[in-house]
Design an enzyme around this catalytic site. Structure first.
Site, PDB file in Angstrom:
ATOM      1  N   ASN A 124       0.857  -1.141   0.035  1.00 48.41           N
ATOM      2  CA  ASN A 124      -0.009   0.069  -0.076  1.00 48.41           C
ATOM      3  C   ASN A 124       0.777   1.359   0.132  1.00 48.41           C
ATOM      4  O   ASN A 124       1.408   1.479   1.056  1.00 48.41           O
ATOM      5  CB  ASN A 124      -0.813  -0.122   1.193  1.00 48.41           C
ATOM      6  N   TRP A 125       1.005   1.823  -1.025  1.00 50.72           N
ATOM      7  CA  TRP A 125       1.844   2.955  -1.465  1.00 50.72           C
ATOM      8  C   TRP A 125       1.330   4.355  -0.678  1.00 50.72           C
ATOM      9  O   TRP A 125       1.844   5.174  -0.526  1.00 50.72           O
ATOM     10  CB  TRP A 125       2.117   3.481  -2.695  1.00 50.72           C
ATOM     11  N   LYS A 126       0.027   4.120  -0.137  1.00 49.97           N
ATOM     12  CA  LYS A 126      -0.627   5.486   0.380  1.00 49.97           C
ATOM     13  C   LYS A 126      -0.461   6.609  -0.562  1.00 49.97           C
ATOM     14  O   LYS A 126      -0.422   6.382  -1.703  1.00 49.97           O
ATOM     15  CB  LYS A 126      -0.036   5.697   1.712  1.00 49.97           C
TER      16      LYS A 126
ATOM     17  N   HIS B 183      -9.350   0.699   4.974  1.00 40.38           N
ATOM     18  CA  HIS B 183      -8.081   1.030   5.668  1.00 40.38           C
ATOM     19  C   HIS B 183      -8.499   1.686   6.994  1.00 40.38           C
ATOM     20  O   HIS B 183      -9.126   2.756   6.995  1.00 40.38           O
ATOM     21  CB  HIS B 183      -7.100   1.597   4.860  1.00 40.38           C
TER      22      HIS B 183
ATOM     23  N   GLU C  77      -6.799   4.437   7.896  1.00 41.81           N
ATOM     24  CA  GLU C  77      -6.723   5.903   7.661  1.00 41.81           C
ATOM     25  C   GLU C  77      -7.957   6.313   7.146  1.00 41.81           C
ATOM     26  O   GLU C  77      -8.189   7.545   7.484  1.00 41.81           O
ATOM     27  CB  GLU C  77      -5.421   6.131   6.842  1.00 41.81           C
TER      28      GLU C  77
ATOM     29  N   GLU D 256      -5.110  -5.549  10.667  1.00 41.97           N
ATOM     30  CA  GLU D 256      -4.058  -4.339  10.980  1.00 41.97           C
ATOM     31  C   GLU D 256      -4.437  -3.844  12.241  1.00 41.97           C
ATOM     32  O   GLU D 256      -5.366  -2.781  12.301  1.00 41.97           O
ATOM     33  CB  GLU D 256      -4.261  -3.495   9.691  1.00 41.97           C
TER      34      GLU D 256
ATOM     35  N   GLY E  44       2.445   1.917  10.648  1.00 42.67           N
ATOM     36  CA  GLY E  44       3.250   3.042  10.569  1.00 42.67           C
ATOM     37  C   GLY E  44       4.202   3.403  11.795  1.00 42.67           C
ATOM     38  O   GLY E  44       4.864   4.488  11.848  1.00 42.67           O
TER      39      GLY E  44
ATOM     40  N   SER F 186       3.735  -2.623  10.341  1.00 43.88           N
ATOM     41  CA  SER F 186       5.106  -2.384  10.370  1.00 43.88           C
ATOM     42  C   SER F 186       5.871  -3.546   9.995  1.00 43.88           C
ATOM     43  O   SER F 186       6.724  -3.933  10.716  1.00 43.88           O
ATOM     44  CB  SER F 186       5.337  -1.873  11.713  1.00 43.88           C
TER      45      SER F 186
ATOM     46  N   GLY G 243       2.798  -1.063   4.360  1.00 42.09           N
ATOM     47  CA  GLY G 243       2.849   0.274   4.177  1.00 42.09           C
ATOM     48  C   GLY G 243       4.090   0.588   3.707  1.00 42.09           C
ATOM     49  O   GLY G 243       4.737   0.503   2.529  1.00 42.09           O
ATOM     50  N   GLY G 244       4.987   1.280   4.586  1.00 46.46           N
ATOM     51  CA  GLY G 244       6.311   2.098   4.352  1.00 46.46           C
ATOM     52  C   GLY G 244       7.230   1.224   3.718  1.00 46.46           C
ATOM     53  O   GLY G 244       7.915   1.627   2.669  1.00 46.46           O
TER      54      GLY G 244
HETATM   55  C1  PEP Z   1      -0.575  -0.159   6.013  1.00 44.09           C
HETATM   56  O1  PEP Z   1      -0.555   1.003   5.359  1.00 44.09           O
HETATM   57  O2  PEP Z   1      -1.467  -0.940   5.721  1.00 44.09           O
HETATM   58  C2  PEP Z   1       0.638  -0.377   6.931  1.00 44.09           C
HETATM   59  C3  PEP Z   1       0.396  -1.750   7.473  1.00 44.09           C
HETATM   60  O3  PEP Z   1       1.446   0.580   6.940  1.00 44.09           O
HETATM   61  P1  PEP Z   1       3.075  -0.064   7.617  1.00 44.09           P
HETATM   62  O4  PEP Z   1       3.288  -1.222   6.929  1.00 44.09           O
HETATM   63  O5  PEP Z   1       3.812   1.201   7.214  1.00 44.09           O
HETATM   64  O6  PEP Z   1       2.569  -0.100   9.122  1.00 44.09           O
END
Ligand code: PEP
Length: 261
Positions: free
Chosen positions: A11-13, A103, A105, A173, A179, A219, A240-241
């Site tokens: 997920n590039w957000k 998600h 967010e 999640e 994050g 993470s 994500g990251g």
């Molecule tokens: C996400 O955005 O779904 C996520 C899990 O982010 P991260 O891996 O950065 O925690």
């Protein structure tokens, strides 16, 4: 038991413009090719922002890449006066195969509640796009309700009242892990994923539950992915990251290498 193909999702957000996105997917595909990645045992899916989807689709198509394409959101509506929204019709035209729904967010910053998540899941089903339904508890909910109650409730709410359930994916999640560098332990992740599967089996039957892929997210990195995926209850990861770095993300996709050690 059905053999479920691992699902490795990036997920590039709201990161990367379309040129940076092309460069990332090219590098990811080369790195995985060099490593002789077996996509039939671990599917790799990127979720770019809307403005990059057409470019990534063109790249995948032209270079016949095995990387798959997802979107980060879908409108509950199919067309009309809904400024700023993107319909399943338009996404399907761009060969989008998966869409993130609910998600944390979106739940947090756009007030998406279970009803909205259910309506967006219905839109994905209508257009033959596989919803990746994101669920998870906040730090406060973890204190008051433990780890499984909220994700199970959210998953069942998203799956309620559909005439027929198409294929779907669930991503567990924990909000406090997204994050932050904090992760659920592999044992807790496996236990919550298992409880989600049991709840799906009770509501929708064992066959659907058995074929549904349930992921962990929060993470995840190449260094910790194997811990989650050694459990039969965890079928993949939502990243994500770490998905913004081709080397790191390909290391995650190649988790089987770590499992073999
Ligand atoms: C996400 O955005 O779904 C996520 C899990 O982010 P991260 O891996 O950065 O925690």
């Amino acid at each position: 038991m059905t053999k479920r193909v691992a699902f490795i999702a990036g997920n590039w957000k709201m990161n990367l413009d379309h040129q940076q996105g092309i460069a990332l997917v090219q590098k990811l595909a080369w790195t995985l090719k060099d490593a002789a990645h077996d996509y039939s045992s671990a599917e790799v899916v990127v979720f770019p922002g809307f403005t990059s989807i057409r470019s990534i689709q063109t790249l995948i198509d032209a270079d016949k890449l095995e990387v798959r394409l997802g979107a980060q959101d879908i409108s509950a509506q199919d067309s009309g006066a809904f400024t700023g929204e993107v319909s399943g019709v338009a996404l399907k035209k761009l060969d989008v195969e998966y869409v993130l729904i609910g998600h944390s967010e979106r739940r947090q910053y756009h007030n998406e509640d279970d009803a909205v998540v259910q309506a967006k899941t219905a839109a994905a089903f209508r257009h033959g796009i596989v919803p990746v339904i994101c669920v998870g508890e906040t730090a406060e909910e973890l204190e008051t309700e433990g780890s499984a109650a909220v994700p199970v409730r959210q998953a069942l709410a998203a799956l309620k009242n559909h005439e027929t359930l198409g294929d779907f994916v669930v991503a567990y999640e924990p909000v406090w892990a997204i994050g932050t560098g904090q992760v659920a332990t592999p044992e807790v992740a496996a236990s919550v994923c298992s409880k989600i599967r049991v709840a799906i089996a009770e509501e929708h039957g064992a066959e659907i539950a058995d074929r549904t892929r349930i992921l962990y997210g929060g993470s995840v990195k190449a260094a910790n992915v194997a811990g989650f995926l050694k459990s039969v209850d965890v079928d993949g990861v939502l990243v994500g990251g770490a998905s913004l770095d081709a080397e790191e993300f390909s290391g995650i996709a190649r988790f089987q290498k770590h499992l073999a050690l």
